[in-house]
Design a protein around this motif. Structure first.
Motif, PDB file in Angstrom:
ATOM      1  N   ARG A 129       0.809  -1.077   0.070  1.00 29.93           N
ATOM      2  CA  ARG A 129       0.167  -0.243  -0.143  1.00 29.93           C
ATOM      3  C   ARG A 129       1.015   1.147   0.023  1.00 29.93           C
ATOM      4  N   THR A 130       0.942   1.925  -1.157  1.00 30.10           N
ATOM      5  CA  THR A 130       1.690   3.060  -1.261  1.00 30.10           C
ATOM      6  C   THR A 130       0.874   4.164  -1.897  1.00 30.10           C
ATOM      7  N   GLU A 131       1.451   5.552  -2.087  1.00 28.17           N
ATOM      8  CA  GLU A 131       0.540   6.648  -2.507  1.00 28.17           C
ATOM      9  C   GLU A 131       0.213   5.980  -3.715  1.00 28.17           C
ATOM     10  N   GLU A 132       1.137   5.616  -4.753  1.00 28.77           N
ATOM     11  CA  GLU A 132       0.926   4.965  -6.027  1.00 28.77           C
ATOM     12  C   GLU A 132      -0.400   4.301  -6.208  1.00 28.77           C
ATOM     13  N   TYR A 133      -0.383   3.073  -5.180  1.00 25.37           N
ATOM     14  CA  TYR A 133      -1.353   2.182  -5.085  1.00 25.37           C
ATOM     15  C   TYR A 133      -2.712   2.776  -5.023  1.00 25.37           C
ATOM     16  N   TYR A 134      -2.893   3.508  -4.206  1.00 24.12           N
ATOM     17  CA  TYR A 134      -4.158   4.224  -3.895  1.00 24.12           C
ATOM     18  C   TYR A 134      -4.730   4.999  -4.977  1.00 24.12           C
ATOM     19  N   ALA A 135      -3.467   5.954  -5.739  1.00 22.99           N
ATOM     20  CA  ALA A 135      -3.814   6.783  -6.870  1.00 22.99           C
ATOM     21  C   ALA A 135      -4.270   5.883  -8.109  1.00 22.99           C
ATOM     22  N   ARG A 136      -4.001   4.952  -8.289  1.00 27.55           N
ATOM     23  CA  ARG A 136      -4.124   3.999  -9.745  1.00 27.55           C
ATOM     24  C   ARG A 136      -5.438   3.266  -9.485  1.00 27.55           C
ATOM     25  N   ARG A 137      -5.820   2.807  -7.908  1.00 26.04           N
ATOM     26  CA  ARG A 137      -6.906   1.721  -7.809  1.00 26.04           C
ATOM     27  C   ARG A 137      -7.941   2.360  -7.210  1.00 26.04           C
ATOM     28  N   PRO A 138      -9.223   2.023  -7.970  1.00 23.67           N
ATOM     29  CA  PRO A 138     -10.454   2.435  -7.486  1.00 23.67           C
ATOM     30  C   PRO A 138     -11.121   1.943  -6.241  1.00 23.67           C
ATOM     31  N   CYS A 139     -10.389   1.075  -5.609  1.00 21.28           N
ATOM     32  CA  CYS A 139     -10.939   0.208  -4.524  1.00 21.28           C
ATOM     33  C   CYS A 139     -11.579   1.044  -3.236  1.00 21.28           C
ATOM     34  N   LEU A 140     -10.818   1.965  -2.994  1.00 25.64           N
ATOM     35  CA  LEU A 140     -11.161   2.873  -1.947  1.00 25.64           C
ATOM     36  C   LEU A 140     -12.565   3.245  -2.210  1.00 25.64           C
ATOM     37  N   ASN A 141     -12.834   3.845  -3.528  1.00 23.95           N
ATOM     38  CA  ASN A 141     -14.157   4.241  -3.885  1.00 23.95           C
ATOM     39  C   ASN A 141     -15.254   3.069  -3.744  1.00 23.95           C
ATOM     40  N   TYR A 142     -14.915   1.967  -4.024  1.00 27.78           N
ATOM     41  CA  TYR A 142     -15.738   0.710  -3.763  1.00 27.78           C
ATOM     42  C   TYR A 142     -16.124   0.619  -2.418  1.00 27.78           C
ATOM     43  N   VAL A 143     -15.087   0.593  -1.585  1.00 29.73           N
ATOM     44  CA  VAL A 143     -15.449   0.654  -0.173  1.00 29.73           C
ATOM     45  C   VAL A 143     -16.269   1.536   0.426  1.00 29.73           C
ATOM     46  N   ARG A 144     -16.129   2.690  -0.093  1.00 33.28           N
ATOM     47  CA  ARG A 144     -17.114   3.783   0.532  1.00 33.28           C
ATOM     48  C   ARG A 144     -18.546   3.606   0.102  1.00 33.28           C
ATOM     49  N   ARG A 145     -18.635   3.260  -1.480  1.00 33.40           N
ATOM     50  CA  ARG A 145     -19.983   3.024  -2.072  1.00 33.40           C
ATOM     51  C   ARG A 145     -20.574   1.773  -1.341  1.00 33.40           C
ATOM     52  N   ALA A 146     -19.848   0.681  -1.065  1.00 33.39           N
ATOM     53  CA  ALA A 146     -20.242  -0.455  -0.574  1.00 33.39           C
ATOM     54  C   ALA A 146     -20.889  -0.330   0.799  1.00 33.39           C
ATOM     55  N   ALA A 147     -20.173   0.539   1.670  1.00 36.09           N
ATOM     56  CA  ALA A 147     -20.549   0.939   3.227  1.00 36.09           C
ATOM     57  C   ALA A 147     -21.944   1.969   3.103  1.00 36.09           C
ATOM     58  N   ALA A 148     -21.898   2.871   2.169  1.00 38.67           N
ATOM     59  CA  ALA A 148     -22.998   3.678   1.869  1.00 38.67           C
ATOM     60  C   ALA A 148     -24.456   2.943   1.389  1.00 38.67           C
ATOM     61  N   ILE A 149     -24.503   2.026   0.383  1.00 36.90           N
ATOM     62  CA  ILE A 149     -25.451   1.119   0.082  1.00 36.90           C
ATOM     63  C   ILE A 149     -25.881   0.353   1.064  1.00 36.90           C
ATOM     64  N   LEU A 150     -25.011  -0.441   1.914  1.00 36.56           N
ATOM     65  CA  LEU A 150     -25.623  -1.200   3.050  1.00 36.56           C
ATOM     66  C   LEU A 150     -26.266  -0.188   4.097  1.00 36.56           C
ATOM     67  N   ASP A 151     -25.475   0.901   4.420  1.00 40.22           N
ATOM     68  CA  ASP A 151     -26.209   1.575   5.320  1.00 40.22           C
ATOM     69  C   ASP A 151     -27.952   2.273   4.922  1.00 40.22           C
ATOM     70  N   GLU A 152     -27.821   2.665   3.501  1.00 36.90           N
ATOM     71  CA  GLU A 152     -29.084   2.816   2.935  1.00 36.90           C
ATOM     72  C   GLU A 152     -30.054   1.668   3.186  1.00 36.90           C
ATOM     73  N   MET A 153     -29.544   0.461   3.027  1.00 39.44           N
ATOM     74  CA  MET A 153     -30.490  -0.808   2.932  1.00 39.44           C
ATOM     75  C   MET A 153     -30.805  -1.053   4.548  1.00 39.44           C
ATOM     76  N   LEU A 154     -29.926  -0.943   5.321  1.00 38.34           N
ATOM     77  CA  LEU A 154     -30.221  -1.270   6.646  1.00 38.34           C
ATOM     78  C   LEU A 154     -31.029   0.152   7.381  1.00 38.34           C
ATOM     79  N   GLY A 155     -31.065   1.163   6.934  1.00 41.77           N
ATOM     80  CA  GLY A 155     -31.884   2.159   7.331  1.00 41.77           C
ATOM     81  C   GLY A 155     -33.317   1.877   6.806  1.00 41.77           C
ATOM     82  N   GLU A 156     -33.529   1.395   5.836  1.00 36.59           N
ATOM     83  CA  GLU A 156     -34.703   0.819   5.108  1.00 36.59           C
ATOM     84  C   GLU A 156     -35.353   0.013   5.876  1.00 36.59           C
ATOM     85  N   LYS A 157     -34.700  -0.852   6.463  1.00 37.84           N
ATOM     86  CA  LYS A 157     -35.040  -2.216   7.156  1.00 37.84           C
ATOM     87  C   LYS A 157     -35.318  -2.010   8.819  1.00 37.84           C
ATOM     88  N   SER A 158     -34.825  -0.685   9.150  1.00 33.85           N
ATOM     89  CA  SER A 158     -35.130  -0.516  10.701  1.00 33.85           C
ATOM     90  C   SER A 158     -36.644   0.363  11.184  1.00 33.85           C
TER      91      SER A 158
END
Length: 158
Positions: A129-158
């Motif tokens: 994990r280097t600055e170059e790794y984070y700069a070229r990989r979209p994975c952090l965006n997928y981590v954020r989106r996955a958590a946001a979608i999960l929160d949205e869905m859990l909110g709908e279930k509560s």
């Protein structure tokens, strides 16, 4: 597990992001961020999700963020009785809804498709994990989106 606990969208997304930046894999980052939902402590969450990073151990299959989100949904909304066909059907619908939302937001739920065009080293050795790794990989965006979608869905279930 019932959904009486209130989820905090901002905290989950920020925590997932922070875990990823600390070096946890994509799946671990999502799983650890939702420990308040699953009831698992961080070491247990990290171990449980460790095999799923990189699309299942760098096989580039289902994105680790999706796999972790589905584990969280199972803990929060899953069924226990194998004969309860309605509960099973309802849960599978929830899983399919999560996959649909992630796919709509990102174009796919498959790691290798999400990383298309990104130079990725093959094999089982995780990349440093280097600055170059984070700069070229979209994975952090997928981590954020996955958590946001999960929160949205859990909110709908509560």
């Amino acid at each position: 597990m019932d959904m009486e606990r209130k989820t905090n969208h901002t905290d989950h997304v920020e925590q997932a992001e922070q875990f990823f930046l600390e070096g946890y894999n994509c799946s671990q980052s999502v799983m650890c961020a939702f420990s308040d939902v699953t009831g698992f402590d961080r070491p247990t969450s990290a171990r449980l999700a460790s095999s799923l990073g990189g699309g299942m151990g760098r096989l580039r299959e289902v994105c680790g963020t999706v796999s972790a989100a589905l584990l969280v949904l199972g803990m929060a909304c899953g069924y226990e009785d194998p004969k309860d066909m309605k509960a099973k059907k309802d849960h599978y619908l929830l899983v399919q809804d999560y996959a649909r939302r992630f796919r709509e937001a990102n174009g796919s739920i498959i790691c290798r498709e999400l990383l298309e065009g990104v130079k990725v080293k093959p094999g089982n050795v995780p990349e440093e994990r280097t600055e170059e790794y984070y700069a070229r990989r979209p994975c952090l965006n997928y981590v954020r989106r996955a958590a946001a979608i999960l929160d949205e869905m859990l909110g709908e279930k509560s």
